[in-house]
Design an enzyme around this catalytic site. Structure first.
Site, PDB file in Angstrom:
ATOM      1  N   ASP A   1       0.845  -1.193   0.000  1.00  0.00           N
ATOM      2  CA  ASP A   1       0.000   0.000   0.000  1.00  0.00           C
ATOM      3  C   ASP A   1       0.882   1.245   0.000  1.00  0.00           C
ATOM      4  OD1 ASP A   1      -2.958   1.077   0.695  1.00  0.00           O
ATOM      5  OD2 ASP A   1      -1.461   2.263   1.772  1.00  0.00           O
TER       6      ASP A   1
ATOM      7  N   TYR B   1       3.179   9.921  -0.230  1.00  0.00           N
ATOM      8  CA  TYR B   1       4.198   9.357   0.654  1.00  0.00           C
ATOM      9  C   TYR B   1       5.607   9.700   0.184  1.00  0.00           C
ATOM     10  CZ  TYR B   1       0.335   6.421   2.375  1.00  0.00           C
ATOM     11  OH  TYR B   1      -0.859   5.961   2.887  1.00  0.00           O
TER      12      TYR B   1
ATOM     13  N   LYS C   1      -2.555   6.076  -4.626  1.00  0.00           N
ATOM     14  CA  LYS C   1      -3.665   6.983  -4.299  1.00  0.00           C
ATOM     15  C   LYS C   1      -3.496   8.314  -5.018  1.00  0.00           C
ATOM     16  CE  LYS C   1      -3.784   4.974   0.353  1.00  0.00           C
ATOM     17  NZ  LYS C   1      -2.420   4.389   0.363  1.00  0.00           N
TER      18      LYS C   1
ATOM     19  N   HIS D   1      -7.377   9.672  -2.420  1.00  0.00           N
ATOM     20  CA  HIS D   1      -6.764   9.697  -1.090  1.00  0.00           C
ATOM     21  C   HIS D   1      -7.621  10.437  -0.071  1.00  0.00           C
ATOM     22  CE1 HIS D   1      -2.502   9.572   0.888  1.00  0.00           C
ATOM     23  NE2 HIS D   1      -3.456   9.328   1.762  1.00  0.00           N
TER      24      HIS D   1
ATOM     25  N   SER E   1     -10.826   6.741   0.042  1.00  0.00           N
ATOM     26  CA  SER E   1     -10.234   6.777   1.375  1.00  0.00           C
ATOM     27  C   SER E   1     -10.693   8.036   2.092  1.00  0.00           C
ATOM     28  CB  SER E   1      -8.703   6.758   1.259  1.00  0.00           C
ATOM     29  OG  SER E   1      -8.085   6.705   2.524  1.00  0.00           O
TER      30      SER E   1
ATOM     31  N   SER F   1      -3.721   2.882  10.072  1.00  0.00           N
ATOM     32  CA  SER F   1      -3.353   3.324  11.431  1.00  0.00           C
ATOM     33  C   SER F   1      -3.930   2.383  12.478  1.00  0.00           C
ATOM     34  CB  SER F   1      -3.796   4.768  11.678  1.00  0.00           C
ATOM     35  OG  SER F   1      -3.092   5.652  10.839  1.00  0.00           O
ATOM     36  N   SER F   2      -3.749   1.087  12.244  1.00  0.00           N
ATOM     37  CA  SER F   2      -4.315   0.076  13.141  1.00  0.00           C
ATOM     38  C   SER F   2      -3.810   0.180  14.571  1.00  0.00           C
ATOM     39  CB  SER F   2      -4.004  -1.327  12.609  1.00  0.00           C
ATOM     40  OG  SER F   2      -4.680  -1.563  11.396  1.00  0.00           O
TER      41      SER F   2
ATOM     42  N   GLY G   1      -3.378   2.950  16.238  1.00  0.00           N
ATOM     43  CA  GLY G   1      -3.834   4.181  16.880  1.00  0.00           C
ATOM     44  C   GLY G   1      -2.787   5.280  16.890  1.00  0.00           C
TER      45      GLY G   1
ATOM     46  N   GLU H   1       5.387   9.596  16.091  1.00  0.00           N
ATOM     47  CA  GLU H   1       6.630   9.906  15.385  1.00  0.00           C
ATOM     48  C   GLU H   1       6.602  11.322  14.820  1.00  0.00           C
ATOM     49  OE1 GLU H   1       7.514   6.974  12.403  1.00  0.00           O
ATOM     50  OE2 GLU H   1       6.687   5.358  13.630  1.00  0.00           O
TER      51      GLU H   1
ATOM     52  N   LYS I   1       2.451  -0.881   9.053  1.00  0.00           N
ATOM     53  CA  LYS I   1       3.848  -0.624   8.706  1.00  0.00           C
ATOM     54  C   LYS I   1       4.731  -1.444   9.638  1.00  0.00           C
ATOM     55  CE  LYS I   1       7.180   3.241   8.757  1.00  0.00           C
ATOM     56  NZ  LYS I   1       7.818   3.167  10.089  1.00  0.00           N
TER      57      LYS I   1
END
Length: 323
Positions: A47, A52, A81, A114, A169, A218-219, A221, A227, A274
């Site tokens: 993905d 990005y 996207k 996106h 998205s 963003s599983s 959270g 970061e 990720k």
């Protein structure tokens, strides 16, 4: 080599890997090495996105894996996207072709819009990826383009074979409902922010009722946003240390990350976490073998407070998607 369960996409019947590999915040040679290692471990969906800023590097990782006989192109789902500055009909093709060229592929397996936000066009010669600011500094310049115009331009690229499946998205159900009223090529996938603090049960229910697969991003959270030092993420307790999550993980002898991922996939969601190390890559794929009880799933669901970490209105003037 590990494998992922799959989800059947409509209307093609293609089997999309349920556990994909996320590339947000992988840069330079790190992105190339991560994609290559992920494919060696067993990932079959990568993905990515124009925004990005790493599509060339990710494409290099894919090419290396193909050249080494690790995978064949037809076995890998390459995902990109459309960025906000390319929503006008005349710019959609340009954006898709640029991303295809950067990846070094002839088609995308999934291509998303996106964000449902149209910003003023920034020529790639001026800056690429364009980002949110028209001047590259602080000016957010909106350009009122109907989603229908963007979608119809993407449908033409489906007809021409450059895109296999379309997706959206960061859209709410009302906008998705409107899109379905005119789409000639219906969206096959909805990608939205989903984690225990933002479970989005109604959005998931509506999409799945419409035959649209749902991918959670963003599983973990707040983790990925810490970061970036975003205020919301810094003041939110990390999921991996939450007593509910650690209790479930301890009960199954797995990591908190695996418990959170399995909570998502047992809801029928696809995920794209990720990973920074090969061990994490393996653990994320192996999460599919864990079976949480209904009570455990409900306990994690009870953490939901509708807390969204990716809300453009927090940082970019006038970008009200969820307001």
């Amino acid at each position: 080599m590990l494998t992922s369960p799959t989800i059947t996409l409509k209307p093609t019947g293609a089997q999309m890997p349920q556990i994909g590999f996320g590339t947000w915040k992988h840069y330079g040679s790190k992105a190339t090495d991560a994609v290559y290692t992920g494919l060696k471990v067993g990932y079959k969906l990568i993905d990515c996105a124009c925004d990005y800023g790493n599509e060339k590097e990710c494409g290099e990782g894919l090419r290396r894996a193909i050249d080494d006989g690790v995978v064949a192109r037809e076995d890998v789902w390459v995902v990109s996207k459309l960025w906000n500055t390319f929503h006008r009909r005349e710019h959609v093709r340009e954006a898709v072709m640029r991303s295809l060229s950067d990846w070094g592929v002839s088609y995308f397996d999934i291509y998303y819009v996106h964000f449902p936000i149209s910003l003023a066009y920034v020529p790639p010669d001026t800056r690429y990826p364009p980002g949110w600011f028209f001047d590259g500094k602080s000016q957010v310049k909106h350009d009122p383009v109907p989603l229908r115009e963007t979608w119809e331009a993407l449908e033409q690229l489906v007809d021409e074979g450059y895109i296999r499946h379309l997706g959206v998205s960061n859209v709410c159900s009302a906008l998705l409902m409107d899109l379905l009223s005119y789409a000639r090529h219906r969206p096959s996938v909805l990608q939205i922010e989903i984690h225990p603090y933002n479970a989005q049960p109604r959005a998931v229910q509506y999409a799945q009722e419409q035959g649209i697969a749902v991918t959670a991003y963003s599983s973990f959270g707040p983790l990925g946003f810490r970061e970036l030092n975003t205020p919301k993420s810094l003041r939110t307790p990390p999921l991996f240390g939450h007593p509910t999550v650690t209790a479930v993980a301890d009960a199954h002898g797995c990591t908190p990350a695996q418990a959170v991922l399995r909570w998502a996939t047992q809801r029928g969601l696809a995920i794209i976490p990720k990973s920074d190390t090969e061990q994490q890559m393996r653990e994320n794929l192996l999460s599919a073998g864990i079976v949480l009880t209904e009570e455990e799933r409900a306990a994690i669901m009870d953490l939901d407070v509708g807390l969204r970490f990716n809300d453009p209105a927090d940082d970019f003037k006038g970008c009200h998607i969820f307001s």
